[in-house]
Scaffold this motif. Structure first.
Motif, short mmCIF file in Angstrom:
data_model
loop_
_atom_site.label_atom_id
_atom_site.label_comp_id
_atom_site.label_asym_id
_atom_site.label_seq_id
_atom_site.Cartn_x
_atom_site.Cartn_y
_atom_site.Cartn_z
N ASN A 2 0.82 -1.20 0.00
CA ASN A 2 0.00 0.00 0.00
C ASN A 2 0.86 1.25 0.00
N LYS A 3 0.52 2.21 -0.85
CA LYS A 3 1.23 3.48 -0.92
C LYS A 3 0.35 4.57 -0.35
N LYS A 4 0.91 5.39 0.51
CA LYS A 4 0.14 6.48 1.10
C LYS A 4 -0.17 7.51 0.02
N ILE A 5 -1.44 7.90 -0.09
CA ILE A 5 -1.84 8.85 -1.12
C ILE A 5 -1.29 10.22 -0.82
N PHE A 6 -1.33 10.60 0.46
CA PHE A 6 -0.92 11.95 0.83
C PHE A 6 0.46 11.93 1.48
N GLY A 7 1.44 12.60 0.89
CA GLY A 7 2.75 12.77 1.50
C GLY A 7 2.75 14.01 2.36
N ILE A 8 3.75 14.14 3.21
CA ILE A 8 3.86 15.34 4.04
C ILE A 8 4.33 16.50 3.17
N ALA A 9 3.66 17.63 3.25
CA ALA A 9 4.00 18.78 2.42
C ALA A 9 5.39 19.28 2.75
N ALA A 10 6.09 19.76 1.70
CA ALA A 10 7.48 20.18 1.88
C ALA A 10 7.55 21.65 2.26
N PHE A 11 6.92 21.95 3.40
CA PHE A 11 7.00 23.30 3.94
C PHE A 11 6.67 23.23 5.41
N ILE A 12 6.95 24.32 6.11
CA ILE A 12 6.67 24.37 7.55
C ILE A 12 5.47 25.25 7.78
N ASN A 208 -18.03 10.28 -3.42
CA ASN A 208 -16.77 9.62 -3.75
C ASN A 208 -15.70 10.68 -3.99
N GLN A 209 -14.47 10.34 -3.66
CA GLN A 209 -13.33 11.20 -3.95
C GLN A 209 -12.42 10.50 -4.96
N ALA A 210 -11.80 11.31 -5.80
CA ALA A 210 -10.88 10.73 -6.79
C ALA A 210 -9.67 10.10 -6.13
N GLN A 211 -9.25 10.66 -5.00
CA GLN A 211 -8.09 10.12 -4.27
C GLN A 211 -8.55 9.48 -2.98
N ILE A 212 -8.15 8.24 -2.78
CA ILE A 212 -8.47 7.52 -1.55
C ILE A 212 -7.83 8.24 -0.36
N GLY A 213 -8.58 8.37 0.70
CA GLY A 213 -8.07 9.00 1.90
C GLY A 213 -8.63 10.37 2.16
N ARG A 214 -9.18 11.02 1.12
CA ARG A 214 -9.80 12.33 1.33
C ARG A 214 -11.20 12.14 1.93
N ALA A 215 -11.64 13.13 2.69
CA ALA A 215 -12.94 13.07 3.34
C ALA A 215 -14.07 13.08 2.30
N THR A 216 -15.13 12.35 2.58
CA THR A 216 -16.30 12.28 1.72
C THR A 216 -17.53 12.78 2.48
N GLU A 269 -16.15 -1.69 4.30
CA GLU A 269 -16.70 -1.28 5.60
C GLU A 269 -16.19 0.10 6.02
N SER A 270 -15.11 0.55 5.42
CA SER A 270 -14.45 1.75 5.88
C SER A 270 -15.17 3.01 5.41
N ILE A 271 -15.46 3.90 6.35
CA ILE A 271 -16.07 5.19 6.04
C ILE A 271 -15.01 6.29 6.04
N PHE A 272 -14.09 6.24 6.98
CA PHE A 272 -12.94 7.15 6.94
C PHE A 272 -11.78 6.48 7.65
N GLU A 273 -10.66 6.42 6.97
CA GLU A 273 -9.49 5.84 7.59
C GLU A 273 -8.25 6.65 7.27
N VAL A 274 -7.30 6.60 8.18
CA VAL A 274 -6.07 7.36 8.06
C VAL A 274 -5.06 6.51 7.30
N GLN A 275 -4.53 7.09 6.22
CA GLN A 275 -3.67 6.35 5.31
C GLN A 275 -2.24 6.26 5.85
N MET A 276 -1.68 5.07 5.78
CA MET A 276 -0.29 4.82 6.18
C MET A 276 0.47 4.24 4.98
#
Length: 565
Positions: A2-12, A208-216, A269-276
């Motif tokens: 599994n690949k995480k859809i969202f990476g950590i943004a490259a800024f502070i 539905n969201q185009a990217q898995i992991g975004r809120a619906t 079954e998943s309604i919202f889950e945190v991607q790892m």
């Protein structure tokens, strides 16, 4: 993998209520992307990804397990589900949490505070920067606003259930260039504003969201319903829960373990889950459930660390009689264990009837531990005398889902799934006096658990223990019995998922349950002697003392401490 859809943004992103030198307020920091350079569709999405990235609890300073998305310390160790684990000298500050000796100076509380308020700041950054983005359509802005408000609602919800008296910070209050502006008093009840964020998200987000992991839309509906449930507003929660169930978009997975298997992330079954994710280029695989990195058997292939050991009380809760839980008498006798036995000594596991969810939740001697072989006693368990003979199991993936060099892994955290919605709806039915509806809903969850295809098996395919589970086939005798059955089912279904302490508090039974728990467990775990849950105090954690100090304006603290601390 599994690949995480969202990476950590490259800024502070600017922190909230953080301790900084005054020079920081007047000197532009190096290596930080300025707001103007982010005022575009691409920049706004990067900021939004940054807000999502804190969902796992990692990324605010040095916090990790202090603010893990699983809340294993606050929702688990502070409850009757788990002990701190390991040994007495390892992170004793968690033992203080376990024994209700809560001090505002405990760095775990500040770690959690920093995470949720950094998440709030990042959500507000999205809204502030987007206001000046010229290349976004109105529809795109509405979508981003809805996602940012969903996330802001989540982070405020986490703060509310932890501390109750917390400040609400929106984009009108928050100014990243003026830290003084974020010093908001914690005098008002912020539930209405949390509700408003989730309602705004619900009204706009797509199904539905185009990217898995975004809120619906339904993730927002479920979270709004959860906010109502925490307030006892059952009439408001009911239509949302009914809508989710009636949508037909979600179904209970055929087997219970599918909700903990990294191979079945983002299942039906998943309604919202945190991607790892792991092996995705992030340093050390930090995107891989880093907040739970301590919670493995002490030795074996993991080589660390022995935290979050299941309690005997939790194990006993999985005993059955006639296939049903022992609602009142489950803790009178213990499920047999190997405490005190040498690893080479003969041992036969408990042969009494058990709910099969036990062996997906708890690692115990003589039972297969995923695909790592049979769980042993020592040395898998570091100190049985101190923290008992059991290991955490539910959040640990099978082989093949780990970072190349450490325990970070790609097993998602299922924050809200259909079983939550079903059992919340059963709770509503009890409140309304519709006991048959409550029984029907509880039985849906139990029927899935009873599927023999989902039992833990020995190498020859036989069940690993005497699994006996049935549905409630006669009506509940009273509203009190029905409520007890729903609450007990909630514990069995979500054991060691970080919800237990917060459920006990919202049900108003934390003092009774936890003091009864300590009274017996202290006979096994001597460090619990003298531990007492005090109603009116321990329902909520102390606000971190450093954050109160940081809130000072003109010599006066903006934040007020919770009662009893």
């Amino acid at each position: 993998m599994n690949k995480k859809i969202f990476g950590i943004a490259a800024f502070i992103v600017a922190g909230l209520l953080g301790a900084c030198d005054d020079d920081f307020l007047t000197t532009a920091p190096k290596g930080v992307v300025g707001q103007q350079s982010l005022e575009s569709k691409k920049g706004v999405d990067a900021l939004l990804i940054g807000a999502y990235s804190l969902l796992d609890g990692v990324g605010s300073g040095n916090t990790a397990w202090h603010s893990a998305v699983t809340n294993w310390v606050y929702g688990g160790v502070a409850s009757d589900d788990t002990y701190k684990g390991t040994d007495a000298g390892d992170q004793p500050e968690i033992t203080f949490i376990e024994t209700y000796n809560w001090l505002p100076s405990n760095n775990h509380f500040r770690g959690k505070w920093r995470n949720v308020y950094d998440g709030i700041a990042r959500s507000n950054d999205v809204l502030l920067v987007m206001a000046n983005a010229k290349d976004m359509t109105d529809a795109e802005k509405a979508q981003v606003t809805a996602e940012a408000r969903f996330l802001r609602g989540h982070y405020h919800f986490e703060a509310k259930k932890m501390w109750n008296k917390v400040p609400y910070i929106d984009e009108k209050t928050y100014d990243p260039m003026n830290p003084e502006g974020a010093k908001v008093a914690n005098k008002e009840d912020i539930w209405p504003k949390i509700e408003a964020d989730f309602k705004a998200a619900y009204d706009v987000l797509p199904v539905n969201q185009a990217q898995i992991g975004r809120a619906t839309k339904y993730a927002a509906a479920a979270y709004l319903a959860k906010a109502y449930m925490f307030q006892g507003k059952y009439a408001e929660a009911k239509p949302l829960l009914d809508e989710i169930i009636a949508s037909g978009r979600y179904k209970l997975e055929p087997t219970y373990y599918s909700n903990y298997n990294a191979a079945t992330n983002n299942n039906a079954e998943s309604i919202f889950e945190v991607q790892m994710s792991v092996n995705d280029g992030s340093p050390g695989g930090v995107n891989g459930n880093n907040g739970n990195i301590l919670n493995y058997p002490y030795t074996g292939p993991w080589n660390c660390c022995g935290f979050e050991q299941p309690s005997q009380n939790l194990v006993n809760a999985f005993k059955t009689e006639g296939g049903l839980p022992l609602l009142d008498t489950f803790n009178q006798t213990d499920v047999k264990n190997d405490e005190g036995l040498d690893a080479t000594a003969p041992f036969t596991p408990y042969d009494g009837p058990l709910d099969p969810r036990l062996d997906h939740t708890v690692g115990r001697r003589g039972i297969p531990y995923l695909d790592f072989g049979i769980h042993t006693g020592k040395p898998w368990v570091r100190d049985q005398v101190y923290a008992g003979p059991y290991s955490p199991k539910k959040m640990i993936p099978m082989k093949g889902f780990y970072h190349a060099t450490n325990r970070n892994n790609s097993n998602n955290y299922r924050m809200i799934r259909l079983a939550h919605v079903i059992l919340w709806r059963a709770e509503v039915a009890v409140a309304e006096g519709d006991l048959e509806k409550a029984r029907e809903l509880v039985n849906q969850v139990r029927s899935r658990a009873a599927n023999p295809d989902g039992f833990v098996k020995m190498s020859d395919g036989s069940p690993a223990a005497n699994y006996v589970i049935n549905t409630y086939n006669t009506p509940f005798a009273s509203k009190e019995e029905a409520l007890k059955a729903v609450q007990f089912e909630t514990r069995l279904e979500f054991g060691m998922e970080g919800h237990r302490f917060f459920d006990l508090v919202r049900w108003g039974i934390a003092d009774e349950v936890l003091n009864t728990y300590v009274a017996k467990e202290q006979q096994k775990r001597i460090y619990l002697k003298g531990a007492t849950f005090t109603k009116g105090k321990n329902d909520y954690f102390p606000i971190p003392q450093q954050e109160i100090i940081n809130s000072t304006v003109a010599g006066e603290n903006t934040l007020a401490q919770n009662p009893g601390y």
